[in-house]
Design a protein around this motif. Structure first.
Motif, mmCIF file in Angstrom:
data_model
loop_
_atom_site.group_PDB
_atom_site.id
_atom_site.type_symbol
_atom_site.label_atom_id
_atom_site.label_comp_id
_atom_site.label_asym_id
_atom_site.label_seq_id
_atom_site.Cartn_x
_atom_site.Cartn_y
_atom_site.Cartn_z
ATOM 1 N N ASP A 1 40.052 45.277 43.829
ATOM 2 C CA ASP A 1 39.742 44.714 42.715
ATOM 3 C C ASP A 1 40.304 43.785 41.891
ATOM 4 N N ALA A 2 40.036 42.569 42.090
ATOM 5 C CA ALA A 2 41.096 41.593 41.344
ATOM 6 C C ALA A 2 40.915 41.931 39.792
ATOM 7 N N GLU A 3 39.719 42.327 39.280
ATOM 8 C CA GLU A 3 39.649 42.431 37.733
ATOM 9 C C GLU A 3 40.082 43.839 37.454
ATOM 10 N N LEU A 4 40.644 44.444 38.277
ATOM 11 C CA LEU A 4 41.207 45.768 37.792
ATOM 12 C C LEU A 4 42.633 45.604 37.223
ATOM 13 N N ASP A 5 42.946 46.162 36.024
ATOM 14 C CA ASP A 5 44.285 46.034 35.620
ATOM 15 C C ASP A 5 45.271 47.479 36.126
ATOM 16 N N ARG B 1 49.209 46.264 36.934
ATOM 17 C CA ARG B 1 49.654 44.723 37.310
ATOM 18 C C ARG B 1 50.691 44.328 36.010
ATOM 19 N N GLN C 1 50.675 41.396 28.879
ATOM 20 C CA GLN C 1 49.812 40.984 27.952
ATOM 21 C C GLN C 1 49.807 42.028 26.773
ATOM 22 N N LEU D 1 41.745 46.194 28.604
ATOM 23 C CA LEU D 1 42.004 46.487 29.836
ATOM 24 C C LEU D 1 41.338 47.519 30.651
ATOM 25 N N ARG D 2 41.454 47.189 32.023
ATOM 26 C CA ARG D 2 40.624 48.152 32.755
ATOM 27 C C ARG D 2 41.341 49.019 33.505
ATOM 28 N N SER D 3 41.215 50.354 33.928
ATOM 29 C CA SER D 3 41.961 51.158 34.799
ATOM 30 C C SER D 3 40.726 51.866 35.606
#
Lengths: 234, 142
Positions: A106-110, A149, A155, A180-182
């Motif tokens: 998942d490229a959107e996951l941090d 990441r 960030q 941010l997402r985890s």
């Protein structure tokens, strides 16, 4: 360049450090570089780390707290993913593999976190074992126990260097406040050692640091609410 | 109101930061900001003042009658007790009273600003299990 940079900050944990390091070297995911940052230890922690030779990178700083130590390790590493291990804890061999798999999918996951099991360090005697009884059997690890990441770390500006305790709470709060997402790997992949010199005990004069982390988060949200009130469209 | 109260340490962690008192209940992960003179009450409890001594000190500082202060203070202290932030000082009640600085800012109308939004983070931060006083208890014991 390795994909994952692992940082272990250490301050006077010579008894436990080798086990922590070995648990990183034993990872099934092999694209890992390990940096041990000695936060001004006065015991043999540095010798333990250096005993691993070229398998690790050893850095030393004057005592600056585990936030500063982790930041130094990050600044001297190159992986696109970052993961942090406390010098008195240890990982299961698939920890990095599982967490990186989530991030790769998942490229959107941090960030990716795992479950933590607490264990009582075997050297503790009866009375000490009673005092340090585990508060939880299994708990979701905070972000500083997981893999993230490098871009997410940058960030939010890395770890605070103002606190000795609650550095992880502050980091996770800033992570959440930044949106941010985890996600959580539903497996116990981290073991947290309970012993008589955990940070909460040896930094007992810094317990107000938890209130500092809470206050800082409260202030960020108050400011965000004020800004939203001034400009509801933002 | 009874005799002396004390801060419920080690369950409770508190700190005054930029004039704001932040109180954290480690058993629940709830935290509080003390508002409207509540910080003055907290300061007086911390310094070991009895309930009547608090009434005297607050009445003098806020320029209000003792009855007026008492009627506001009693329910607030009950709230502090019900939130387990303070406990009866018990055998510590003979302890000496320290100095307490009261900073009057408006009328005396103490209240707790209660927050639960960081409870998960605070409870998951596995740092509060060791203490010479025997903390902690599992959250469900609280």
């Amino acid at each position: 360049m390795k994909a994952v940079s692992v940082i272990i900050p250490v301050y006077n944990y010579e008894m436990y450090l080798a086990e922590a390091i070995q648990s990183v070297l034993d990872q099934s995911f092999t694209e890992v570089e390990l940096t041990v940052v000695d936060d001004g230890s006065s015991d043999g922690s540095g010798d333990v780390a250096k005993g691993f030779g070229d398998a690790i990178t050893y850095l030393r700083q004057d005592r600056g707290g585990n936030g500063a130590a982790r930041n130094l390790g990050v600044a001297n590493s190159s992986g696109s993913y970052l993961s942090f291990l406390d010098a008195d804890d240890r990982w299961h061999p698939t920890k990095i593999e599982r967490e990186v798999a989530l991030l790769e999918a998942d490229a959107e996951l941090d960030g990716a976190r795992s479950l933590v099991r607490e264990f009582i360090s075997p050297e503790l005697d009866g009375e000490e074992r009673h005092r340090v009884r585990a508060t939880h059997d299994v708990i979701p690890g905070l972000l500083h126990y997981g893999t993230m990441r490098r871009t997410a770390f940058e960030q939010i500006g890395g770890f605070t260097t103002d606190l000795q305790l609650a550095v992880g709470v502050d980091f996770s709060a800033r992570w959440a406040d930044a949106g941010l997402r985890s996600e959580l790997v539903e497996e116990v992949l981290i073991e947290r050692r309970l012993h008589s010199s955990n940070n909460w005990a040896r930094e007992s004069n810094r317990r107000g640091d938890l209130a500092m982390a809470v206050k800082a988060s409260l202030e960020r949200r108050r400011k965000a609410a004020e800004a939203k009130q001034k400009d509801p469209g933002s | 109101m009874g005799g002396k109260l004390s801060i419920n340490v080690p369950r409770v962690v508190h700190e005054t930061i930029d004039g704001e008192v932040i109180v954290i209940d480690l058993a629940t992960g709830t935290y509080f900001s003390l508002q409207g003179g509540a910080a003055d009450v907290w300061t007086l409890i911390s310094a070991g003042h009895s309930s009547e001594a608090m009434v005297d000190a607050l009445a003098a500082a806020y320029g209000e009658s003792q009855d007026s202060i008492r009627s506001t203070l009693e329910p607030f202290v009950k709230e502090l007790e019900s939130e387990a932030l303070v406990v009866d000082a018990g055998d510590q009640s003979s302890a000496q009273t320290g100095t307490a600085e009261i900073s009057v800012d408006g009328a005396f109308s103490p209240y707790l600003e209660k927050h639960t939004d960081m409870a998960e983070l605070i409870l998951l931060d596995p740092v509060h299990e060791v203490d010479s006083m025997g903390w902690p208890h599992r959250p469900e014991d609280a």
